[in-house]
Write an enzyme that holds these catalytic residues in place. Structure first.
Site, PDB file in Angstrom:
ATOM      1  CG  ASP A  39      46.141  64.205 -25.837  1.00  0.00           C
ATOM      2  OD1 ASP A  39      45.641  63.296 -25.533  1.00  0.00           O
ATOM      3  OD2 ASP A  39      45.313  64.798 -27.284  1.00  0.00           O
ATOM      4  CG  HIS A 242      61.417  64.183   1.610  1.00  0.00           C
ATOM      5  ND1 HIS A 242      60.947  62.960   1.750  1.00  0.00           N
ATOM      6  CD2 HIS A 242      62.957  63.934   1.673  1.00  0.00           C
ATOM      7  CE1 HIS A 242      61.856  62.180   2.018  1.00  0.00           C
ATOM      8  NE2 HIS A 242      62.981  62.670   1.934  1.00  0.00           N
ATOM      9  CG  ASP A 259      69.228  66.537  -1.670  1.00  0.00           C
ATOM     10  OD1 ASP A 259      70.011  66.336  -2.740  1.00  0.00           O
ATOM     11  OD2 ASP A 259      69.078  66.084  -0.837  1.00  0.00           O
ATOM     12  CG  ASP A 270      71.432  62.474  -3.409  1.00  0.00           C
ATOM     13  OD1 ASP A 270      71.276  63.467  -3.372  1.00  0.00           O
ATOM     14  OD2 ASP A 270      71.294  61.215  -2.792  1.00  0.00           O
ATOM     15  CG  HIS A 349      68.480  62.409   7.253  1.00  0.00           C
ATOM     16  ND1 HIS A 349      69.922  62.132   6.925  1.00  0.00           N
ATOM     17  CD2 HIS A 349      68.414  63.701   7.354  1.00  0.00           C
ATOM     18  CE1 HIS A 349      70.364  63.444   6.650  1.00  0.00           C
ATOM     19  NE2 HIS A 349      69.684  64.232   6.911  1.00  0.00           N
ATOM     20  CG  HIS A 353      70.798  57.030  -0.460  1.00  0.00           C
ATOM     21  ND1 HIS A 353      71.239  57.193  -1.400  1.00  0.00           N
ATOM     22  CD2 HIS A 353      70.926  58.148   0.214  1.00  0.00           C
ATOM     23  CE1 HIS A 353      71.261  58.551  -1.978  1.00  0.00           C
ATOM     24  NE2 HIS A 353      70.785  59.358  -0.742  1.00  0.00           N
ATOM     25  CG  HIS A 360      67.162  56.588  -1.949  1.00  0.00           C
ATOM     26  ND1 HIS A 360      65.980  56.991  -1.131  1.00  0.00           N
ATOM     27  CD2 HIS A 360      67.973  57.810  -1.917  1.00  0.00           C
ATOM     28  CE1 HIS A 360      65.960  58.362  -0.507  1.00  0.00           C
ATOM     29  NE2 HIS A 360      67.425  58.552  -1.215  1.00  0.00           N
ATOM     30  CD  GLU A 383      72.059  61.823   2.024  1.00  0.00           C
ATOM     31  OE1 GLU A 383      71.134  62.802   1.937  1.00  0.00           O
ATOM     32  OE2 GLU A 383      71.850  60.835   1.359  1.00  0.00           O
ATOM     33  CE1 TYR A 387      68.395  68.805   7.217  1.00  0.00           C
ATOM     34  CE2 TYR A 387      68.664  67.005   8.848  1.00  0.00           C
ATOM     35  CZ  TYR A 387      68.652  67.733   7.417  1.00  0.00           C
ATOM     36  OH  TYR A 387      69.363  66.962   6.570  1.00  0.00           O
ATOM     37  NE  ARG A 404      70.174  66.537   2.650  1.00  0.00           N
ATOM     38  CZ  ARG A 404      69.105  66.951   2.855  1.00  0.00           C
ATOM     39  NH1 ARG A 404      68.575  67.203   3.984  1.00  0.00           N
ATOM     40  NH2 ARG A 404      68.360  67.412   1.549  1.00  0.00           N
ATOM     41  CD  GLU A 406      72.884  63.649  -0.884  1.00  0.00           C
ATOM     42  OE1 GLU A 406      72.190  64.566  -1.072  1.00  0.00           O
ATOM     43  OE2 GLU A 406      72.784  62.387  -0.896  1.00  0.00           O
TER      44      GLU A 406
HETATM   45  N1  GLY Z   1      68.270  63.645  -2.728  1.00  0.00           N
HETATM   46  C1  GLY Z   1      67.712  62.403  -2.042  1.00  0.00           C
HETATM   47  C2  GLY Z   1      68.567  62.021  -0.891  1.00  0.00           C
HETATM   48  O1  GLY Z   1      69.615  62.487  -0.465  1.00  0.00           O
HETATM   49  O2  GLY Z   1      68.529  60.922  -0.300  1.00  0.00           O
HETATM   50 MN    MN Z   2      71.071  60.961  -0.914  1.00  0.00          MN
HETATM   51 MN    MN Z   3      70.409  64.418  -1.806  1.00  0.00          MN
END
Ligand code: GLY
Ligand code: MN
Ligand code: MN
Length: 437
Positions: A39, A242, A259, A270, A349, A353, A360, A383, A387, A404, A406
């Protein structure tokens, strides 16, 4: 500063959309409630497009806009229900919602099908977010068929279905003063959470203990939810882009990549920071960190009006490529590293974004074949990262370093504003923040 509870901002947005679509009917449902198990439900999150145009946060609601000679804006929502309100709390009901949120009319959601068959009649185009939800798609198609059955009474069904999201996404891409203010505050809260995590972290803790510091900091400032699942990745986990397990022990000598950003009043932040678990960067960690930081600085400098979307990415790549050559991770010249894409082993990457109601966020990145120019009011992340998984071509002292950095960047008339500056970022700032004697 406009006020969020001044709902005229939403009717102005609806009018702008109606002006853009010119002729037809737009049907925009909010998001469904989702069962987690038994529930229990996941915390409810409205659909961003729907909320952008209505300000209305209840589930089971649909916005209908009529564009043409006459503009009409109609809300369908749950009826008042004294018994349900005892269990689940207040609901507006159509009468109060219609008035409060500035709709021309409001009806119970139970009347949606019947009213839509009427409202779709003789509208040339149906604007609808086709493909988001299979049940809604089937329902809308069926309703359109029901309109077609009225052909002998001289009523025509919309001859065309177009994706309404194309229009709303472009509107959402340019943030107005109200949105910029919310995003500034969201980034400030997340920046404070990163600072708090740096102060808190010690070897021997678990990743989830650090995650809890973020959740508490977000929540105590009124940001009840993270904008996405936080990544709290110690040591080798930072090389899994991720990673969301967040359950490993943090060891002395490792880096910790986090992150994490809150959602505030429907808008995301973000932010990623990477810092040493023991408060002091090792020489090898520092070498890699300074390269990513320099790449980020170059990318942020390139985030300005008139530059194309890809300029920050290209700027970051050049610095990273040179850095990878200096660290003997890549061979050859910067040009050849870029040309052969050998950097992709360590940086796979993109550099950012759009950011907004969704982490995103919506909005095209290209116009035709060209990257789109950056314009004041756009918000993007910057960002870059690096790695270094164990591999024969990676020096052993660099193994499992994942970094990273960002930030959230608002494009302004004369450059940009970094919204997330409160999160410590340079080696000195981080080490000073973490120095906890
Ligand atoms: N936290 C997701 C990204 O950095 O795109
Ligand atoms: Mn991001
Ligand atoms: Mn991020």
């Amino acid at each position: 500063m406009p006020d969020m509870t001044d709902y005229s901002i939403y009717s102005e947005r609806r009018k702008r959309l109606q002006t853009q679509i010119q002729h037809g009917i737009a049907v925009i449902p909010t998001a469904p409630e989702v069962v987690r198990n038994g529930d229990a439900q996941y915390d409810y999150r409205h659909d961003s497009h729907f909320h952008y145009l209505s300000g209305f946060a209840e589930p089971e609601a649909v916005l209908v806009l009529i564009a043409g000679k006459e503009l009409r804006s109609i809300l369908f929502c749950r009826e008042k229900n004294a018994e349900r309100e005892v269990w689940d709390g207040f609901r507006y009901g159509p009468e109060a919602a219609g008035k409060e949120f500035g709709f021309d009319a409001a009806f119970p959601i139970a009347q949606l099908d019947e009213k839509l068959v009427e409202l779709m009649g003789n509208q040339p185009v149906l604007f609808y977010p086709m493909g988001t939800d299979a049940e809604w798609d089937a329902r809308i198609i069926k309703l359109r068929e029901a309109v077609k059955e009225k052909a002998r009474s001289g009523i025509r069904a919309p001859g065309e279905i177009r994706d309404v999201r194309e229009h709303i996404s472009e509107m959402r891409l340019l943030k107005d003063a109200l949105e910029q203010d919310i995003m500034r505050r969201a980034a400030k809260i997340s920046g404070a959470a990163h600072r708090r995590a740096m102060r808190f972290t010690r070897p021997g803790q678990f990743e989830y203990e650090v995650e809890a510091e973020y959740l508490h900091e977000f929540c105590r400032h009124g940001a009840r939810h993270p904008a996405y699942t936080s990544i709290v990745a110690g040591g080798a986990n930072a090389c899994t882009l991720h990673y969301v397990g967040n359950n490993a022990r943090l060891d002395d000598g490792e880096l910790l990549l986090i992150d994490a950003g809150c959602e505030l009043e429907g808008y995301a932040s973000d932010i990623t920071r990477t810092f040493p678990v023991n408060g002091k960067f090792s020489p090898a960690q520092k070498d890699v960190y300074e390269i990513v930081l320099a790449a980020q600085a170059a990318a942020i400098a390139a985030a300005k009006p008139g530059n194309l979307w890809n300029a920050p990415h290209d700027a970051a790549l050049r610095i990273l490529a040179q850095g990878f050559i200096d660290l003997r991770l890549c061979q050859g010249s910067v040009e050849s590293v870029l040309e052969t894409e050998s950097y992709k082993q360590f940086y796979m990457h993109r550099t950012g974004h759009w950011l907004g109601m969704d982490v995103h966020d919506v909005g095209e990145y290209k116009i035709g074949e060209q990257w789109r120019p950056l314009q004041p009011g756009m918000v993007l992340t910057v960002e870059p990262g690096c790695y270094l998984r164990p591999a024969d071509n990676v020096p052993r002292e660099l193994w499992n370093i994942g970094i990273r950095i960002e930030d959230d960047v608002l494009i302004c008339a004369n450059g940009n504003e970094v919204l997330s500056l409160d999160a410590p970022k340079t080696v000195n700032e981080i080490e000073e923040t973490m120095h906890h004697d």
